[in-house]
Design a protein around this motif. Structure first.
Motif, PDB file in Angstrom:
ATOM      1  N   UNK A 154       2.006   6.518  -8.269  1.00 34.14           N
ATOM      2  CA  UNK A 154       1.494   6.028  -6.974  1.00 34.14           C
ATOM      3  C   UNK A 154       1.867   6.971  -5.830  1.00 34.14           C
ATOM      4  N   UNK A 155       2.507   8.081  -6.145  1.00 32.02           N
ATOM      5  CA  UNK A 155       2.889   9.022  -5.078  1.00 32.02           C
ATOM      6  C   UNK A 155       1.655   9.552  -4.376  1.00 32.02           C
TER       7      UNK A 155
ATOM      8  N   UNK B 125      -7.234  -5.760  -5.494  1.00 32.38           N
ATOM      9  CA  UNK B 125      -6.460  -4.849  -4.655  1.00 32.38           C
ATOM     10  C   UNK B 125      -6.405  -3.501  -5.380  1.00 32.38           C
ATOM     11  N   UNK B 126      -6.826  -2.433  -4.643  1.00 36.81           N
ATOM     12  CA  UNK B 126      -6.830  -1.084  -5.224  1.00 36.81           C
ATOM     13  C   UNK B 126      -6.041  -0.140  -4.336  1.00 36.81           C
ATOM     14  N   UNK B 127      -5.550   0.939  -4.953  1.00 33.96           N
ATOM     15  CA  UNK B 127      -4.817   1.969  -4.227  1.00 33.96           C
ATOM     16  C   UNK B 127      -5.532   3.307  -4.446  1.00 33.96           C
ATOM     17  N   UNK B 128      -5.646   4.079  -3.381  1.00 33.47           N
ATOM     18  CA  UNK B 128      -6.233   5.418  -3.472  1.00 33.47           C
ATOM     19  C   UNK B 128      -5.112   6.434  -3.513  1.00 33.47           C
ATOM     20  N   UNK B 129      -5.042   7.193  -4.608  1.00 33.99           N
ATOM     21  CA  UNK B 129      -4.002   8.207  -4.789  1.00 33.99           C
ATOM     22  C   UNK B 129      -4.666   9.543  -5.071  1.00 33.99           C
ATOM     23  N   UNK B 130      -3.906  10.662  -5.038  1.00 36.30           N
ATOM     24  CA  UNK B 130      -4.511  11.980  -5.364  1.00 36.30           C
ATOM     25  C   UNK B 130      -5.093  12.010  -6.763  1.00 36.30           C
ATOM     26  N   UNK B 131      -4.591  11.159  -7.652  1.00 41.77           N
ATOM     27  CA  UNK B 131      -5.108  11.180  -9.007  1.00 41.77           C
ATOM     28  C   UNK B 131      -6.259  10.227  -9.232  1.00 41.77           C
TER      29      UNK B 131
END
Length: 537
Positions: free
Chosen positions: A24-25, A61-67
């Motif tokens: 999640x970084x 619920x979603x998270x936007x990460x570099x990956x």
């Protein structure tokens, strides 16, 4: 794998959630459905916190990460709970009862607030929960709200009821057999039960205003009983204890070496109690459990149990003791030792002499002030009254009175002391604030014993040489009546209710009973030989 906690919150948003997962970084955004969260904070490479936006229903619920995008995980928007009713809208200030709350959307309830005080509920269903009512801070209404995942509900009103308060108990004494009618006044008495040392009173009835109740005492043990009033809202203790005491008049018989006992409810003489030689003074201690008799011929005091009517001990005092008086606080007795010129102080706890006080010549009668701070001793040989400070047990001052003072009585308000002057045919009136004589009242020949009524309005004086009793009005300090009794009357005692006076007639071996309403003798009771002093309980 991504998790979110909590996974539900109110529709208005504002829930701080913690999202945990791998990689999640560098999270740049968190969305609840299509709506962006605020306050996105990278806690660690595996943890992100965010604040939910407003929403409805269940969203991903979603998270936007570099990956890429992590999630979705479900988050449930909850409606605010709605409260409809309480199972009770009032209760005691102490709390403790179980309250049921009815409404809708209660399934996620975590806290119930009573004003600012929190309580933990038990959820029964989405429409019902129960909670133990916490103690209130003060009587009066508070708002009740329920906190759920949907936020804080609307409010309902719950009232902490006032505790009962007692201002007066009348009467404050009665027989140990029970059956004494009593009245309690106060506030918030509705629904009261009453106990005397834990035993319920009977026939308790409360007025519509909740300010007065009546009932009948249960049977009890001789002595002071604690009176407790209990309502659905709590309990309180009456400011006065109730004294269980036998309705008795005790009369010393100097020539019979005995104490006569009169049942004042029937005016009949009971079995006399053998005491020491030449008994003179007699006193009942305030808790009604014991009677003390001075034995003039032995220099002792007999201790008698009122419950058994038997002598339980003997206390050595000074020479030829006469008068005896108990402090109203029940701690001590004071005995006038006529031959020693002293007063013995007896502890009622140990029945032992704890002090000896030098007073005037040939002390005779003795009495105590209502507040137990002073003892007054009539000194037959020095024509004076010694005033004793009971804290230090020292004489404050002597007060000069008439010739050959014998007995002394203090009014219930403590402002006046009345002293019979046997050689003067008068009664001296002492102002207890200044310890000075205000006036001398002419009565009959050789006045001896005297007693004040409980209301302080009258003093009854036995005139030994006249065979009469003088009635003194304390407001005017004048004699307002003269009552013929037996031969050579000596001691006088008045019942606690003030209805009757008992007069020991030395020459007749009788006790005259006076109705204080009509100031007339209603009966004469035969007792032992040489009746002398009287104590009424």
């Amino acid at each position: 794998m991504v998790t979110i906690s909590p996974n539900q919150g109110p529709e208005r948003g504002g829930t701080v959630v913690t999202i945990v997962g791998q990689n999640l970084a560098g999270t740049t955004a968190v969305r609840f459905g299509s709506r962006p969260a605020t306050g996105v904070t990278q806690v660690s490479p595996t943890q992100v916190t965010a604040v939910s936006p407003p929403g409805a229903g269940t969203v991903g619920v979603t998270l936007t990460t570099p990956g890429g995008t992590a999630g979705p995980v479900p988050f449930h928007y909850r409606h605010r709970a709605f409260l409809c009713a309480l199972s009770s809208t009032t209760g005691p200030l102490a709390g403790g009862g179980t309250l049921t709350i009815y409404g809708d959307r209660l399934f996620t309830a975590t806290t119930v607030y009573f004003g600012s005080t929190a309580a933990t509920p038990t959820v029964v269903s989405d429409q019902e929960l129960t909670v133990t009512v916490p103690a209130g801070e003060q009587p009066g209404p508070v708002t009740v709200t329920v906190v759920t995942a949907g936020g804080t509900s609307n409010s309902l009103t719950y009232t902490y009821a006032s505790l009962p308060a007692v201002t007066a108990l009348t009467p404050t004494s009665g027989t140990p057999y029970g059956g004494t009618a009593f009245t309690i006044t106060g506030t918030h008495l509705t629904g009261s039960t009453v106990t005397f040392d834990g035993v319920p009173a009977t026939g308790v009835t409360v007025d519509a205003a909740g300010t007065s109740l009546t009932g009948t005492t249960p049977a009890g043990t001789i002595g002071n009983a604690t009176v407790e009033v209990t309502t659905p809202n709590g309990s309180t203790t009456a400011p006065d204890t109730f004294l269980y005491t036998l309705r008795r008049a005790y009369v010393t018989n100097t020539a019979a070496n005995a104490l006569s006992v009169i049942d004042t409810s029937t005016n009949t003489a009971l079995t006399p109690i053998t005491v020491g030689t030449n008994p003179r003074g007699v006193a009942v201690i305030p808790d009604g459990t014991r009677v003390y008799v001075t034995n003039n011929g032995l220099g002792t005091v007999s201790v008698i149990s009122t419950a058994t009517g038997s002598v339980t001990g003997s206390i050595t005092v000074g020479t030829t003791p006469h008068g005896v008086a108990a402090l109203p606080d029940n701690t001590c007795l004071y005995v006038a030792n006529n031959g020693s010129g002293t007063v013995s102080v007896i502890s009622t706890a140990s029945n032992s002499v704890t002090g000896t006080i030098t007073v005037g010549s040939n002390p005779y009668g003795v009495t105590a002030s209502p507040d137990s701070s002073r003892v007054y001793v009539a000194n037959q040989g020095s024509n004076s009254v010694s005033v004793i400070d009971t804290t230090s047990n020292t004489v404050i001052t002597p007060v000069t009175v008439g010739t050959n003072p014998r007995a002394i009585a203090v009014t219930p308000d403590g402002t006046r002391a009345y002293v019979t002057n046997s050689g003067s045919g008068t009664v001296s009136v002492i102002d207890t604030a200044t310890n000075t004589v205000l006036t001398a009242i002419t009565v009959g020949t050789t006045p001896r014993g005297l007693a004040a009524t409980p209301d302080g309005s009258r003093v009854y004086v036995a005139n030994n040489g006249s065979g009469t009793v003088s009635v003194i009005n304390t407001a005017s300090n004048t004699v307002t009546g003269t009552i013929t009794v037996g031969t050579t009357p000596y001691g006088v005692g008045v019942t606690p209710d003030g209805a009757r006076a008992y007069v020991a007639n030395q020459g007749s071996n009788t006790v005259s009973v006076i109705d204080t309403t009509t100031n007339s003798v209603t009966t004469s009771i035969a007792v032992g030989t040489g009746p002398f002093a009287v104590a009424v309980a």
